[in-house]
Scaffold this motif. Structure first.
Motif, PDB file in Angstrom:
ATOM      1  N   LYS A 246     -19.261  38.622   2.106  1.00 23.46           N
ATOM      2  CA  LYS A 246     -18.478  38.551   3.353  1.00 23.46           C
ATOM      3  C   LYS A 246     -17.000  38.356   3.040  1.00 23.46           C
ATOM      4  O   LYS A 246     -16.123  38.922   3.698  1.00 23.46           O
ATOM      5  N   ASP A 247     -16.711  37.539   2.018  1.00 19.16           N
ATOM      6  CA  ASP A 247     -15.318  37.292   1.638  1.00 19.16           C
ATOM      7  C   ASP A 247     -14.644  38.587   1.185  1.00 19.16           C
ATOM      8  O   ASP A 247     -13.501  38.870   1.558  1.00 19.16           O
ATOM      9  N   ASP A 248     -15.368  39.358   0.368  1.00 22.13           N
ATOM     10  CA  ASP A 248     -14.795  40.627  -0.115  1.00 22.13           C
ATOM     11  C   ASP A 248     -14.559  41.598   1.043  1.00 22.13           C
ATOM     12  O   ASP A 248     -13.563  42.326   1.066  1.00 22.13           O
ATOM     13  N   LEU A 249     -15.503  41.606   1.999  1.00 23.79           N
ATOM     14  CA  LEU A 249     -15.340  42.495   3.164  1.00 23.79           C
ATOM     15  C   LEU A 249     -14.074  42.161   3.937  1.00 23.79           C
ATOM     16  O   LEU A 249     -13.298  43.045   4.291  1.00 23.79           O
ATOM     17  N   SER A 250     -13.866  40.850   4.179  1.00 27.43           N
ATOM     18  CA  SER A 250     -12.670  40.501   4.960  1.00 27.43           C
ATOM     19  C   SER A 250     -11.408  40.727   4.134  1.00 27.43           C
ATOM     20  O   SER A 250     -10.374  41.124   4.670  1.00 27.43           O
ATOM     21  N   GLU A 251     -11.499  40.520   2.819  1.00 29.41           N
ATOM     22  CA  GLU A 251     -10.354  40.808   1.944  1.00 29.41           C
ATOM     23  C   GLU A 251      -9.948  42.289   2.029  1.00 29.41           C
ATOM     24  O   GLU A 251      -8.777  42.638   2.026  1.00 29.41           O
ATOM     25  N   MET A 252     -10.993  43.162   2.162  1.00 30.45           N
ATOM     26  CA  MET A 252     -10.703  44.600   2.238  1.00 30.45           C
ATOM     27  C   MET A 252     -10.398  45.040   3.672  1.00 30.45           C
ATOM     28  O   MET A 252     -10.102  46.213   3.918  1.00 30.45           O
ATOM     29  N   GLY A 253     -10.521  44.117   4.624  1.00 34.94           N
ATOM     30  CA  GLY A 253     -10.163  44.410   6.016  1.00 34.94           C
ATOM     31  C   GLY A 253     -11.226  45.169   6.786  1.00 34.94           C
ATOM     32  O   GLY A 253     -10.913  45.904   7.724  1.00 34.94           O
ATOM     33  N   TYR A 254     -12.497  45.007   6.409  1.00 32.10           N
ATOM     34  CA  TYR A 254     -13.570  45.746   7.076  1.00 32.10           C
ATOM     35  C   TYR A 254     -14.272  44.894   8.133  1.00 32.10           C
ATOM     36  O   TYR A 254     -14.374  43.677   8.015  1.00 32.10           O
ATOM     37  N   GLN A 255     -14.784  45.574   9.156  1.00 39.86           N
ATOM     38  CA  GLN A 255     -15.589  44.935  10.208  1.00 39.86           C
ATOM     39  C   GLN A 255     -16.997  45.527  10.183  1.00 39.86           C
ATOM     40  O   GLN A 255     -17.149  46.754  10.118  1.00 39.86           O
ATOM     41  N   VAL A 256     -17.982  44.656  10.274  1.00 38.05           N
ATOM     42  CA  VAL A 256     -19.375  45.119  10.243  1.00 38.05           C
ATOM     43  C   VAL A 256     -19.808  45.564  11.645  1.00 38.05           C
ATOM     44  O   VAL A 256     -19.426  44.938  12.632  1.00 38.05           O
ATOM     45  N   LYS A 257     -20.582  46.643  11.719  1.00 36.17           N
ATOM     46  CA  LYS A 257     -21.043  47.132  13.027  1.00 36.17           C
ATOM     47  C   LYS A 257     -22.567  47.301  13.009  1.00 36.17           C
ATOM     48  O   LYS A 257     -23.114  47.872  12.061  1.00 36.17           O
ATOM     49  N   LYS A 258     -23.200  46.805  14.059  1.00 36.42           N
ATOM     50  CA  LYS A 258     -24.658  46.955  14.179  1.00 36.42           C
ATOM     51  C   LYS A 258     -24.949  48.185  15.027  1.00 36.42           C
ATOM     52  O   LYS A 258     -24.491  48.277  16.165  1.00 36.42           O
ATOM     53  N   LEU A 259     -25.689  49.136  14.472  1.00 41.22           N
ATOM     54  CA  LEU A 259     -25.960  50.379  15.209  1.00 41.22           C
ATOM     55  C   LEU A 259     -27.317  50.262  15.916  1.00 41.22           C
ATOM     56  O   LEU A 259     -28.300  50.878  15.497  1.00 41.22           O
ATOM     57  N   SER A 260     -27.360  49.454  16.986  1.00 39.44           N
ATOM     58  CA  SER A 260     -28.574  49.387  17.814  1.00 39.44           C
ATOM     59  C   SER A 260     -28.592  50.641  18.674  1.00 39.44           C
ATOM     60  O   SER A 260     -27.666  50.853  19.467  1.00 39.44           O
ATOM     61  N   VAL A 261     -29.625  51.442  18.515  1.00 38.74           N
ATOM     62  CA  VAL A 261     -29.604  52.756  19.186  1.00 38.74           C
ATOM     63  C   VAL A 261     -30.932  53.016  19.898  1.00 38.74           C
ATOM     64  O   VAL A 261     -31.982  52.514  19.489  1.00 38.74           O
ATOM     65  N   PRO A 262     -30.887  53.825  20.965  1.00 43.53           N
ATOM     66  CA  PRO A 262     -32.150  54.200  21.613  1.00 43.53           C
ATOM     67  C   PRO A 262     -32.926  55.206  20.770  1.00 43.53           C
ATOM     68  O   PRO A 262     -32.367  55.827  19.855  1.00 43.53           O
ATOM     69  N   ALA A 263     -34.214  55.355  21.102  1.00 46.99           N
ATOM     70  CA  ALA A 263     -35.020  56.395  20.444  1.00 46.99           C
ATOM     71  C   ALA A 263     -34.338  57.742  20.661  1.00 46.99           C
ATOM     72  O   ALA A 263     -33.574  57.923  21.609  1.00 46.99           O
ATOM     73  N   ASN A 264     -34.613  58.662  19.750  1.00 42.65           N
ATOM     74  CA  ASN A 264     -34.046  60.019  19.821  1.00 42.65           C
ATOM     75  C   ASN A 264     -32.548  60.033  19.499  1.00 42.65           C
ATOM     76  O   ASN A 264     -31.806  60.853  20.007  1.00 42.65           O
ATOM     77  N   THR A 265     -32.110  59.069  18.676  1.00 46.12           N
ATOM     78  CA  THR A 265     -30.714  59.076  18.203  1.00 46.12           C
ATOM     79  C   THR A 265     -30.706  59.522  16.743  1.00 46.12           C
ATOM     80  O   THR A 265     -31.539  59.078  15.949  1.00 46.12           O
ATOM     81  N   LEU A 266     -29.744  60.373  16.424  1.00 47.67           N
ATOM     82  CA  LEU A 266     -29.566  60.806  15.033  1.00 47.67           C
ATOM     83  C   LEU A 266     -28.387  60.042  14.434  1.00 47.67           C
ATOM     84  O   LEU A 266     -27.326  59.958  15.051  1.00 47.67           O
ATOM     85  N   VAL A 267     -28.590  59.461  13.257  1.00 48.24           N
ATOM     86  CA  VAL A 267     -27.492  58.828  12.521  1.00 48.24           C
ATOM     87  C   VAL A 267     -27.453  59.454  11.133  1.00 48.24           C
ATOM     88  O   VAL A 267     -28.468  59.485  10.437  1.00 48.24           O
ATOM     89  N   ILE A 268     -26.277  59.961  10.753  1.00 51.93           N
ATOM     90  CA  ILE A 268     -26.081  60.475   9.389  1.00 51.93           C
ATOM     91  C   ILE A 268     -25.015  59.594   8.750  1.00 51.93           C
ATOM     92  O   ILE A 268     -23.888  59.524   9.258  1.00 51.93           O
TER      93      ILE A 268
END
Ligand SMILES: [Fe+2]
Length: 351
Positions: A246-268
Protein backbone atom coordinates in the motif's frame (compact mmCIF):
# COMPACT_ATOMS: atom_id res chain seq x y z
CA UNK A 1 31.43 -33.26 -12.37
CA UNK A 2 31.41 -33.80 -16.15
CA UNK A 3 27.65 -34.34 -16.13
CA UNK A 4 27.24 -31.11 -14.14
CA UNK A 5 29.27 -29.19 -16.72
CA UNK A 6 27.30 -30.77 -19.59
CA UNK A 7 24.05 -29.95 -17.77
CA UNK A 8 25.16 -26.35 -17.41
CA UNK A 9 26.15 -26.09 -21.08
CA UNK A 10 22.71 -27.41 -22.06
CA UNK A 11 20.96 -24.94 -19.78
CA UNK A 12 22.77 -21.77 -20.91
CA UNK A 13 20.99 -21.51 -24.30
CA UNK A 14 17.66 -22.11 -22.51
CA UNK A 15 18.36 -19.28 -20.05
CA UNK A 16 19.33 -16.95 -22.91
CA UNK A 17 16.15 -17.80 -24.84
CA UNK A 18 14.11 -17.08 -21.70
CA UNK A 19 15.95 -13.80 -21.22
CA UNK A 20 15.14 -12.76 -24.77
CA UNK A 21 11.49 -13.77 -24.50
CA UNK A 22 8.94 -13.94 -21.69
CA UNK A 23 11.10 -15.57 -18.99
CA UNK A 24 10.46 -13.86 -15.65
CA UNK A 25 11.69 -16.18 -12.93
CA UNK A 26 14.44 -14.68 -10.81
CA UNK A 27 14.84 -18.01 -9.08
CA UNK A 28 15.00 -20.48 -11.96
CA UNK A 29 17.00 -18.34 -14.38
CA UNK A 30 20.37 -17.21 -13.00
CA UNK A 31 20.78 -14.57 -15.73
CA UNK A 32 17.41 -12.92 -15.03
CA UNK A 33 18.08 -13.31 -11.30
CA UNK A 34 21.69 -12.07 -11.34
CA UNK A 35 22.15 -9.31 -8.78
CA UNK A 36 24.90 -7.43 -10.60
CA UNK A 37 23.19 -7.54 -14.01
CA UNK A 38 20.10 -6.09 -12.35
CA UNK A 39 22.19 -3.60 -10.40
CA UNK A 40 23.29 -2.28 -13.80
CA UNK A 41 19.68 -2.22 -15.00
CA UNK A 42 18.92 -5.53 -16.78
CA UNK A 43 15.36 -5.80 -15.47
CA UNK A 44 14.57 -2.13 -16.10
CA UNK A 45 15.91 -2.36 -19.67
CA UNK A 46 13.70 -5.43 -20.31
CA UNK A 47 10.67 -3.51 -18.97
CA UNK A 48 11.36 -0.44 -21.14
CA UNK A 49 12.05 -2.38 -24.36
CA UNK A 50 8.98 -4.61 -23.88
CA UNK A 51 6.73 -1.58 -23.28
CA UNK A 52 8.11 0.34 -26.25
CA UNK A 53 7.48 -2.56 -28.62
CA UNK A 54 4.02 -3.10 -27.12
CA UNK A 55 3.03 0.50 -27.82
CA UNK A 56 4.41 0.28 -31.35
CA UNK A 57 2.34 -2.85 -32.09
CA UNK A 58 -0.75 -1.23 -30.54
CA UNK A 59 -0.27 1.77 -32.80
CA UNK A 60 0.00 -0.43 -35.90
CA UNK A 61 -3.10 -2.43 -34.91
CA UNK A 62 -5.20 0.61 -34.03
CA UNK A 63 -7.36 0.45 -37.23
CA UNK A 64 -9.03 -2.78 -36.08
CA UNK A 65 -10.66 -1.29 -32.93
CA UNK A 66 -12.88 1.83 -32.45
CA UNK A 67 -11.09 4.74 -30.81
CA UNK A 68 -13.18 4.79 -27.59
CA UNK A 69 -11.94 1.30 -26.66
CA UNK A 70 -8.35 2.19 -27.55
CA UNK A 71 -8.47 5.31 -25.40
CA UNK A 72 -9.89 3.43 -22.41
CA UNK A 73 -7.29 0.66 -22.71
CA UNK A 74 -4.35 3.03 -23.10
CA UNK A 75 -5.47 5.41 -20.33
CA UNK A 76 -6.79 3.00 -17.70
CA UNK A 77 -5.14 -0.30 -18.59
CA UNK A 78 -8.44 -2.09 -19.08
CA UNK A 79 -11.57 -2.11 -21.22
CA UNK A 80 -14.89 -2.61 -19.41
CA UNK A 81 -18.06 -3.18 -21.41
CA UNK A 82 -21.37 -3.93 -19.72
CA UNK A 83 -24.16 -5.82 -21.55
CA UNK A 84 -21.60 -7.31 -23.87
CA UNK A 85 -23.92 -9.90 -25.44
CA UNK A 86 -27.61 -9.39 -26.06
CA UNK A 87 -29.74 -10.84 -23.25
CA UNK A 88 -30.98 -13.83 -25.18
CA UNK A 89 -27.52 -14.86 -26.34
CA UNK A 90 -26.05 -14.37 -22.87
CA UNK A 91 -28.84 -16.40 -21.27
CA UNK A 92 -28.19 -19.30 -23.65
CA UNK A 93 -24.43 -19.10 -23.06
CA UNK A 94 -24.84 -19.09 -19.26
CA UNK A 95 -27.11 -22.12 -19.43
CA UNK A 96 -24.70 -23.96 -21.73
CA UNK A 97 -21.73 -23.32 -19.43
CA UNK A 98 -23.68 -24.45 -16.33
CA UNK A 99 -24.39 -27.76 -18.01
CA UNK A 100 -21.16 -28.25 -19.94
CA UNK A 101 -19.15 -31.36 -19.12
CA UNK A 102 -15.46 -31.42 -19.89
CA UNK A 103 -11.95 -31.98 -18.48
CA UNK A 104 -11.82 -29.87 -15.31
CA UNK A 105 -8.58 -28.75 -13.68
CA UNK A 106 -9.22 -27.88 -10.05
CA UNK A 107 -6.45 -25.81 -8.50
CA UNK A 108 -6.12 -24.96 -4.81
CA UNK A 109 -4.81 -21.47 -3.97
CA UNK A 110 -5.14 -20.88 -0.25
CA UNK A 111 -8.82 -21.13 0.65
CA UNK A 112 -9.87 -20.68 -2.99
CA UNK A 113 -10.53 -23.51 -5.40
CA UNK A 114 -10.34 -22.50 -9.06
CA UNK A 115 -11.93 -24.84 -11.58
CA UNK A 116 -11.03 -24.40 -15.24
CA UNK A 117 -11.92 -26.13 -18.48
CA UNK A 118 -9.52 -25.34 -21.32
CA UNK A 119 -11.82 -24.65 -24.29
CA UNK A 120 -9.72 -25.50 -27.32
CA UNK A 121 -11.36 -25.77 -30.74
CA UNK A 122 -12.36 -29.39 -30.10
CA UNK A 123 -14.19 -28.53 -26.86
CA UNK A 124 -15.78 -25.53 -28.59
CA UNK A 125 -17.38 -27.89 -31.13
CA UNK A 126 -19.50 -29.31 -28.28
CA UNK A 127 -20.53 -25.84 -27.07
CA UNK A 128 -22.26 -23.86 -29.86
CA UNK A 129 -22.95 -20.76 -27.74
CA UNK A 130 -19.34 -20.65 -26.60
CA UNK A 131 -18.18 -21.05 -30.20
CA UNK A 132 -20.42 -18.13 -31.20
CA UNK A 133 -18.78 -16.01 -28.48
CA UNK A 134 -15.31 -16.92 -29.77
CA UNK A 135 -16.42 -15.75 -33.21
CA UNK A 136 -17.93 -12.51 -31.84
CA UNK A 137 -16.30 -9.84 -34.00
CA UNK A 138 -15.93 -7.17 -31.31
CA UNK A 139 -14.42 -9.61 -28.80
CA UNK A 140 -12.10 -10.98 -31.45
CA UNK A 141 -10.87 -7.55 -32.49
CA UNK A 142 -10.52 -6.25 -28.93
CA UNK A 143 -8.45 -9.25 -27.88
CA UNK A 144 -6.27 -9.10 -30.98
CA UNK A 145 -5.65 -5.40 -30.39
CA UNK A 146 -5.19 -5.40 -26.60
CA UNK A 147 -2.74 -8.30 -26.74
CA UNK A 148 -0.88 -6.29 -29.42
CA UNK A 149 -0.25 -9.58 -31.21
CA UNK A 150 -3.26 -9.80 -33.52
CA UNK A 151 -3.91 -13.30 -32.19
CA UNK A 152 -7.11 -14.62 -30.59
CA UNK A 153 -6.53 -15.66 -26.95
CA UNK A 154 -6.67 -19.02 -25.21
CA UNK A 155 -10.19 -19.65 -23.89
CA UNK A 156 -11.39 -21.26 -20.67
CA UNK A 157 -14.49 -21.60 -18.59
CA UNK A 158 -13.49 -20.61 -15.06
CA UNK A 159 -15.42 -21.23 -11.86
CA UNK A 160 -14.01 -19.57 -8.77
CA UNK A 161 -15.06 -21.24 -5.51
CA UNK A 162 -14.35 -18.97 -2.52
CA UNK A 163 -13.66 -20.60 0.85
CA UNK A 164 -14.01 -24.03 -0.71
CA UNK A 165 -10.71 -25.21 0.69
CA UNK A 166 -9.94 -25.03 4.39
CA UNK A 167 -6.29 -24.18 4.31
CA UNK A 168 -4.25 -21.84 6.49
CA UNK A 169 -2.26 -20.48 3.52
CA UNK A 170 -3.41 -17.15 2.06
CA UNK A 171 -4.52 -17.04 -1.56
CA UNK A 172 -1.61 -15.37 -3.44
CA UNK A 173 -4.03 -14.02 -6.05
CA UNK A 174 -5.56 -11.76 -3.36
CA UNK A 175 -2.40 -9.62 -3.12
CA UNK A 176 -2.04 -6.69 -5.52
CA UNK A 177 0.58 -7.63 -8.10
CA UNK A 178 1.76 -7.30 -11.70
CA UNK A 179 1.69 -10.64 -13.53
CA UNK A 180 5.01 -10.08 -15.23
CA UNK A 181 7.46 -7.43 -16.48
CA UNK A 182 5.75 -6.83 -19.83
CA UNK A 183 2.24 -5.86 -20.96
CA UNK A 184 -0.06 -8.80 -21.68
CA UNK A 185 -3.79 -9.33 -21.24
CA UNK A 186 -6.30 -11.46 -19.45
CA UNK A 187 -10.02 -11.06 -19.98
CA UNK A 188 -13.24 -12.13 -18.32
CA UNK A 189 -16.81 -12.28 -19.54
CA UNK A 190 -18.67 -12.48 -16.24
CA UNK A 191 -21.42 -15.07 -16.16
CA UNK A 192 -22.24 -14.05 -12.56
CA UNK A 193 -22.27 -10.52 -11.21
CA UNK A 194 -19.30 -9.68 -9.02
CA UNK A 195 -19.55 -8.03 -5.62
CA UNK A 196 -18.12 -8.12 -2.11
CA UNK A 197 -19.68 -11.49 -1.45
CA UNK A 198 -17.89 -13.32 -4.25
CA UNK A 199 -14.86 -11.06 -4.66
CA UNK A 200 -14.84 -8.48 -7.45
CA UNK A 201 -11.75 -7.91 -9.59
CA UNK A 202 -9.48 -5.18 -8.26
CA UNK A 203 -7.41 -3.03 -10.62
CA UNK A 204 -5.20 0.01 -10.21
CA UNK A 205 -6.07 2.30 -13.17
CA UNK A 206 -3.03 3.77 -14.88
CA UNK A 207 -0.59 1.38 -13.20
CA UNK A 208 0.10 -0.30 -16.56
CA UNK A 209 1.93 2.84 -17.76
CA UNK A 210 5.61 3.43 -17.22
CA UNK A 211 6.57 6.43 -15.15
CA UNK A 212 9.79 7.45 -13.47
CA UNK A 213 8.40 6.33 -10.10
CA UNK A 214 7.24 3.01 -11.50
CA UNK A 215 10.65 2.33 -13.04
CA UNK A 216 12.32 3.20 -9.75
CA UNK A 217 10.03 0.71 -8.05
CA UNK A 218 10.81 -1.94 -10.70
CA UNK A 219 14.53 -1.43 -10.10
CA UNK A 220 14.12 -1.78 -6.32
CA UNK A 221 12.01 -4.91 -6.69
CA UNK A 222 14.42 -6.50 -9.16
CA UNK A 223 17.26 -6.21 -6.63
CA UNK A 224 14.99 -7.60 -3.91
CA UNK A 225 14.07 -10.54 -6.17
CA UNK A 226 17.76 -11.44 -6.59
CA UNK A 227 18.19 -12.09 -2.89
CA UNK A 228 18.60 -15.70 -1.96
CA UNK A 229 17.17 -17.79 0.86
CA UNK A 230 16.38 -16.01 4.09
CA UNK A 231 17.44 -12.63 2.73
CA UNK A 232 14.41 -12.73 0.44
CA UNK A 233 11.65 -10.74 2.13
CA UNK A 234 8.73 -12.49 0.41
CA UNK A 235 8.32 -15.99 -0.92
CA UNK A 236 6.67 -14.65 -4.05
CA UNK A 237 9.43 -12.32 -5.24
CA UNK A 238 11.38 -14.96 -7.07
CA UNK A 239 8.73 -15.74 -9.71
CA UNK A 240 8.76 -12.27 -11.29
CA UNK A 241 5.14 -11.42 -10.36
CA UNK A 242 6.06 -8.57 -8.06
CA UNK A 243 3.69 -7.81 -5.19
CA UNK A 244 3.10 -4.14 -4.39
CA UNK A 245 2.53 -2.71 -0.91
CA UNK A 246 0.00 0.00 0.00
CA UNK A 247 2.88 2.36 0.81
CA UNK A 248 4.46 1.79 -2.60
CA UNK A 249 1.10 2.37 -4.31
CA UNK A 250 0.62 5.73 -2.63
CA UNK A 251 4.26 6.64 -3.29
CA UNK A 252 3.59 6.03 -7.00
CA UNK A 253 0.33 8.01 -6.80
CA UNK A 254 -2.04 5.17 -7.67
CA UNK A 255 -5.65 4.63 -6.54
CA UNK A 256 -7.15 1.16 -6.24
CA UNK A 257 -10.49 0.50 -7.97
CA UNK A 258 -12.93 -2.33 -7.31
CA UNK A 259 -14.61 -3.49 -10.52
CA UNK A 260 -17.95 -4.76 -9.15
CA UNK A 261 -19.84 -5.53 -12.33
CA UNK A 262 -23.16 -7.07 -13.38
CA UNK A 263 -23.34 -10.38 -15.23
CA UNK A 264 -22.64 -10.12 -18.96
CA UNK A 265 -19.81 -7.60 -18.48
CA UNK A 266 -16.57 -7.97 -20.41
CA UNK A 267 -13.32 -6.84 -18.77
CA UNK A 268 -10.01 -6.95 -20.65
CA UNK A 269 -7.08 -6.04 -18.42
CA UNK A 270 -3.43 -5.34 -19.07
CA UNK A 271 -2.01 -7.44 -16.25
CA UNK A 272 1.24 -5.51 -16.11
CA UNK A 273 -1.01 -3.07 -14.28
CA UNK A 274 -1.47 -3.91 -10.61
CA UNK A 275 -4.49 -6.09 -9.93
CA UNK A 276 -5.77 -8.85 -7.73
CA UNK A 277 -8.71 -11.03 -6.92
CA UNK A 278 -10.88 -9.08 -4.45
CA UNK A 279 -11.65 -10.50 -1.03
CA UNK A 280 -14.86 -12.53 -0.88
CA UNK A 281 -16.88 -12.05 2.29
CA UNK A 282 -18.56 -15.43 2.18
CA UNK A 283 -18.47 -18.89 0.70
CA UNK A 284 -19.50 -18.28 -2.88
CA UNK A 285 -18.88 -19.12 -6.51
CA UNK A 286 -18.50 -17.06 -9.63
CA UNK A 287 -18.18 -18.21 -13.22
CA UNK A 288 -16.49 -16.46 -16.13
CA UNK A 289 -15.34 -17.09 -19.65
CA UNK A 290 -11.65 -16.53 -18.99
CA UNK A 291 -9.22 -15.54 -21.73
CA UNK A 292 -5.47 -15.24 -21.73
CA UNK A 293 -3.03 -13.83 -24.30
CA UNK A 294 0.66 -13.81 -23.52
CA UNK A 295 3.38 -13.75 -26.12
CA UNK A 296 7.06 -12.98 -26.62
CA UNK A 297 7.26 -9.26 -25.70
CA UNK A 298 10.54 -8.78 -27.57
CA UNK A 299 9.19 -9.93 -30.91
CA UNK A 300 8.39 -6.59 -32.57
CA UNK A 301 5.97 -8.18 -35.02
CA UNK A 302 2.42 -9.42 -34.75
CA UNK A 303 1.04 -12.30 -36.72
CA UNK A 304 -0.61 -11.68 -40.11
CA UNK A 305 -2.43 -15.04 -39.65
CA UNK A 306 -4.56 -14.70 -36.48
CA UNK A 307 -6.49 -18.00 -36.74
CA UNK A 308 -3.59 -20.21 -37.78
CA UNK A 309 -1.31 -18.76 -35.11
CA UNK A 310 -4.02 -19.21 -32.46
CA UNK A 311 -4.27 -22.90 -33.40
CA UNK A 312 -0.51 -23.34 -33.04
CA UNK A 313 -0.54 -21.63 -29.62
CA UNK A 314 -3.48 -23.76 -28.55
CA UNK A 315 -1.64 -26.95 -29.47
CA UNK A 316 1.57 -25.90 -27.72
CA UNK A 317 -0.34 -24.70 -24.64
CA UNK A 318 -2.20 -28.02 -24.36
CA UNK A 319 1.14 -29.80 -24.11
CA UNK A 320 2.47 -27.28 -21.58
CA UNK A 321 -0.67 -27.74 -19.46
CA UNK A 322 -0.25 -31.51 -19.49
CA UNK A 323 3.35 -31.11 -18.32
CA UNK A 324 2.34 -28.64 -15.58
CA UNK A 325 -0.47 -30.98 -14.51
CA UNK A 326 1.94 -33.72 -13.47
CA UNK A 327 3.87 -31.52 -11.02
CA UNK A 328 0.79 -29.87 -9.52
CA UNK A 329 -1.14 -33.12 -9.14
CA UNK A 330 1.87 -34.75 -7.44
CA UNK A 331 2.22 -31.80 -5.03
CA UNK A 332 -1.49 -31.97 -4.14
CA UNK A 333 -2.17 -28.48 -5.52
CA UNK A 334 -4.40 -29.74 -8.32
CA UNK A 335 -6.80 -32.50 -9.21
CA UNK A 336 -8.26 -33.27 -12.61
CA UNK A 337 -11.63 -34.81 -13.33
CA UNK A 338 -14.11 -35.01 -16.17
CA UNK A 339 -17.49 -33.47 -15.49
CA UNK A 340 -19.36 -30.26 -14.70
CA UNK A 341 -18.10 -27.26 -12.81
CA UNK A 342 -19.62 -27.37 -9.35
CA UNK A 343 -22.29 -24.72 -9.03
CA UNK A 344 -24.84 -24.08 -6.30
CA UNK A 345 -27.70 -23.36 -8.70
CA UNK A 346 -28.12 -22.29 -12.32
CA UNK A 347 -27.55 -18.58 -12.93
CA UNK A 348 -30.83 -16.77 -13.40
CA UNK A 349 -30.73 -14.46 -16.38
CA UNK A 350 -33.68 -12.56 -17.79
CA UNK A 351 -34.52 -13.29 -21.42
FE1 LIG B 1 -2.50 -11.74 -11.77
Amino acid sequence: MLSQILGLIWKIPKWIIELLSWGKSFKNNPIIGNYWLNFFGLHVVRVIVAHTLFRLRLFLLSPIVPSEYRREFIENGYVLKKDFLDNKQFSKLAKELEQFEGPVREIIEGTTVTQRIFMDHKEQERAPEFKALVKNQLLDRLMRYCSSKNRPPLFYIENLCNYENVNPRPDPQRDLHADTFHPCVKAWLYIDETNDKNGAYIYVPGSHRLSRKRLKWEYKESLEACKKGRKRSSERYWDGSFRVSKDDLSEMGYQVKKLSVPANTLVIGNVYGFHCRGEALQKSKRMTVWMQARDNPFNPFFTPFPRGTARVFEKVWRRVLERLDRGKINSGEQQNFYGRLSRPKPTQVAD
